[in-house]
Design a protein around this motif. Structure first.
Motif: not given
Length: 202
Positions: A5, A7, A33, A46-47, A50-51, A60, A62
């Motif tokens: 993920y 951002r 994502f 998108r979060y 993914m969730r 996951v 990040i």
């Protein structure tokens, strides 16, 4: 399954640095994502996608804790939801020593206490940084305004062609749809120009 993920805070920012890390980990593109939105809350498309995909045993990744979000309570809540309710794990690539939930999991109840302490500290730092950024942005705008910089959409000069069509529309000779077609502009643009023109007439 491994999930990535990423951002960035704005549409014009590039998430490529984060994406490279996920690809180097061998994460399938289908499970990467990325949102281009502020981290102030978790209402990111998108979060949320993914969730919904995360299952027990998933991992996951990040890039950093602030990529997950910048809201103190939200970060802690989402981390606990993923790791404790969904029973998946999270790894922060910029500080795997501290932020790899698999390590806390092996420590049992004491691990949960340690994890909570680290999360509280880092989430607080992430939120304070967001507040500082917002303050710096507001100060920058005020300085620019004081220097004569104008913000917002540039007003388009109203020409004779628009005035002619405007009068026909206002008098009921043509419909708004016909007026837009005649001027070759869209609905929002038409009504914005109408508003600007009528403001000039006042």
């Amino acid at each position: 399954m491994r999930i990535g993920y990423g951002r960035v805070s704005a549409k014009d920012q590039n998430p490529e640095r984060q994406l490279v890390k996920f690809r180097e980990l061998g994460i399938d593109e289908r499970y990467i994502f990325v949102d281009k939105l502020s981290g102030k809350d978790f209402n990111r498309p998108r979060y949320q996608a993914m969730r919904l995909m995360i299952r027990e045993g998933d991992l996951v990744y990040i890039d950093a804790l602030d990529r997950l979000g910048r809201d103190y309570d939200g970060i802690i809540s989402e981390w606990k939801y993923i790791t404790r309710e969904l029973k998946a794990d999270i790894v922060c690539l910029d500080n795997e020593t501290l932020f790899d939930s698999r390590k806390f999991r092996t420590m049992g109840d004491f691990g949960k206490v340690m994890e909570d302490q680290f999360l509280s500290l880092l989430a607080y730092v992430a939120e304070q940084e967001r507040k500082k950024n917002r303050q710096r942005q507001a100060e920058g705008i005020e300085v620019a305004r004081a220097s004569g910089v104008k913000f917002g959409r540039k007003r388009i000069e109203i020409d004779e062609a628009f005035i002619k069509v405007y009068k026909q529309w206002r008098s009921g000779v043509i419909s708004a749809t016909e007026a837009m077609k005649e001027l070759n502009i869209k609905h929002r643009t038409f009504y914005r120009r109408v508003r600007e023109y009528e403001e000039e007439l006042l």
